[in-house]
Design a protein around this motif. Structure first.
Motif, PDB file in Angstrom:
ATOM      1  N   GLN A   7       0.827  -1.201   0.000  1.00  0.00           N
ATOM      2  CA  GLN A   7       0.000   0.000   0.000  1.00  0.00           C
ATOM      3  C   GLN A   7       0.859   1.248   0.000  1.00  0.00           C
ATOM      4  OE1 GLN A   7      -2.193  -0.957   3.538  1.00  0.00           O
ATOM      5  NE2 GLN A   7      -4.002  -1.575   2.408  1.00  0.00           N
ATOM      6  N   THR A  21     -12.038  10.474   2.913  1.00  0.00           N
ATOM      7  CA  THR A  21     -11.951   9.775   4.190  1.00  0.00           C
ATOM      8  C   THR A  21     -13.327   9.251   4.591  1.00  0.00           C
ATOM      9  OG1 THR A  21     -12.416  11.739   5.520  1.00  0.00           O
ATOM     10  CG2 THR A  21     -10.119  11.352   4.873  1.00  0.00           C
ATOM     11  N   GLN A  37     -18.212   2.980   8.067  1.00  0.00           N
ATOM     12  CA  GLN A  37     -17.243   1.908   8.315  1.00  0.00           C
ATOM     13  C   GLN A  37     -17.859   0.540   8.039  1.00  0.00           C
ATOM     14  OE1 GLN A  37     -16.212   2.857  12.401  1.00  0.00           O
ATOM     15  NE2 GLN A  37     -14.263   3.759  11.765  1.00  0.00           N
ATOM     16  N   TRP A  48      -9.847   1.303   0.370  1.00  0.00           N
ATOM     17  CA  TRP A  48      -8.575   0.641   0.639  1.00  0.00           C
ATOM     18  C   TRP A  48      -7.962   1.331   1.846  1.00  0.00           C
ATOM     19  CZ3 TRP A  48      -4.359   3.967   0.039  1.00  0.00           C
ATOM     20  CH2 TRP A  48      -4.604   5.127  -0.718  1.00  0.00           C
ATOM     21  N   LYS A  49      -6.945   0.721   2.431  1.00  0.00           N
ATOM     22  CA  LYS A  49      -6.298   1.286   3.607  1.00  0.00           C
ATOM     23  C   LYS A  49      -4.903   1.806   3.263  1.00  0.00           C
ATOM     24  CE  LYS A  49      -8.531  -1.016   7.518  1.00  0.00           C
ATOM     25  NZ  LYS A  49      -8.308  -1.874   8.717  1.00  0.00           N
ATOM     26  N   THR A  50      -4.556   2.940   3.865  1.00  0.00           N
ATOM     27  CA  THR A  50      -3.215   3.484   3.717  1.00  0.00           C
ATOM     28  C   THR A  50      -2.246   2.666   4.573  1.00  0.00           C
ATOM     29  OG1 THR A  50      -3.418   4.999   5.598  1.00  0.00           O
ATOM     30  CG2 THR A  50      -4.231   5.770   3.453  1.00  0.00           C
ATOM     31  N   GLY A  53      -3.094   2.636   8.106  1.00  0.00           N
ATOM     32  CA  GLY A  53      -4.322   1.997   8.545  1.00  0.00           C
ATOM     33  C   GLY A  53      -5.568   2.833   8.383  1.00  0.00           C
ATOM     34  N   HIS A  54      -5.492   3.965   7.664  1.00  0.00           N
ATOM     35  CA  HIS A  54      -6.653   4.827   7.456  1.00  0.00           C
ATOM     36  C   HIS A  54      -7.381   4.441   6.172  1.00  0.00           C
ATOM     37  CE1 HIS A  54      -5.296   7.384  10.712  1.00  0.00           C
ATOM     38  NE2 HIS A  54      -4.097   7.480  10.132  1.00  0.00           N
ATOM     39  N   ARG A  55      -8.705   4.397   6.228  1.00  0.00           N
ATOM     40  CA  ARG A  55      -9.489   4.045   5.046  1.00  0.00           C
ATOM     41  C   ARG A  55      -9.589   5.221   4.094  1.00  0.00           C
ATOM     42  NH1 ARG A  55     -12.484   1.295   9.131  1.00  0.00           N
ATOM     43  NH2 ARG A  55     -12.736  -0.941   8.726  1.00  0.00           N
TER      44      ARG A  55
END
Length: 215
Positions: A7, A21, A37, A48-50, A53-55
């Motif tokens: 990622q 976000t 969520q 997807w997640k960075t 861990g951020h969506r």
């Protein structure tokens, strides 16, 4: 290669204007952060997640949900705003979906249309409206939320079970409450229960299992 590493390597190449976000998505759709969520976890929104861990949610999937809401809230010009079609005798089997969230109603309707099961979808926003629809034409199966304004799902199910004409109607419940709570509040043991928002594969399995055979 670890997922986080992959990622991190691909993130800079993404068009960041195509994503938002979870909080931004919640504000645009008009729902809670937790609902967004759950929709991501459920596949209703693409994300997807960075590496941190951020969506990040695709704006395209947010727009699809918003388009569904606009379609629900804007009835066809030839139909009065309060009118709902009554299916003719001999039509396909019907499923009545009851939920006070117009976006979820539209999401379930679009999903059911992809099943190829010859199911006609009817919709109601609360228990009172659902009882009126059932009085006009009994559906083959009922899919309902529990927490709704006016008559909630518990009251509606009690009324249907107390009426000999509807006591045997197949039902599936979708609720944000946990199962022990809904059972303690009076949900019959034989009614299939799904956590809201329902995983679409689980919804299909529950409806397929409860739906009576076609005549």
């Amino acid at each position: 290669m670890k997922i986080a590493e992959r990622q991190e390597n691909t993130e800079p190449a993404c068009d960041r204007s195509a994503f938002c976000t979870t909080r931004q998505a919640a504000e645009r759709i008009g729902v809670s952060h937790r609902t967004v969520q759950m929709w991501v976890e459920n596949g209703a929104l693409q994300a997807w997640k960075t590496a941190g861990g951020h969506r990040r949610i695709t704006n395209a999937s947010v727009e699809r949900l918003l388009d569904g809401r606009r379609a629900v809230l804007a009835p066809p010009p030839a139909m009065a705003s309060s009118a709902r079609p009554i299916l003719p005798l001999g039509a396909a089997r019907t499923v009545l979906i009851v939920d006070d969230d117009a976006t979820l109603l539209r999401l379930y309707e679009l999903e059911i249309e992809t099943w190829g099961m010859d199911l006609s979808v009817r919709k109601a926003s609360n228990g009172f409206e659902a009882m009126m629809c059932i009085g006009q034409a009994r559906p083959d199966i009922l899919v309902s939320d529990l927490r709704m304004p006016g008559m909630d799902g518990f009251g509606m199910i009690r009324s249907l079970r107390d009426n000999p004409a509807t006591a045997s109607m197949p039902m599936v419940v979708i609720s944000g409450m946990d199962k022990p709570t809904v059972l303690a509040m009076g949900l019959p043991d034989d009614v299939p229960y799904l956590t809201k928002p329902a995983p679409l594969a689980a919804l299909r399995a529950a409806v397929t299992s409860a739906l009576p055979p076609a005549p």
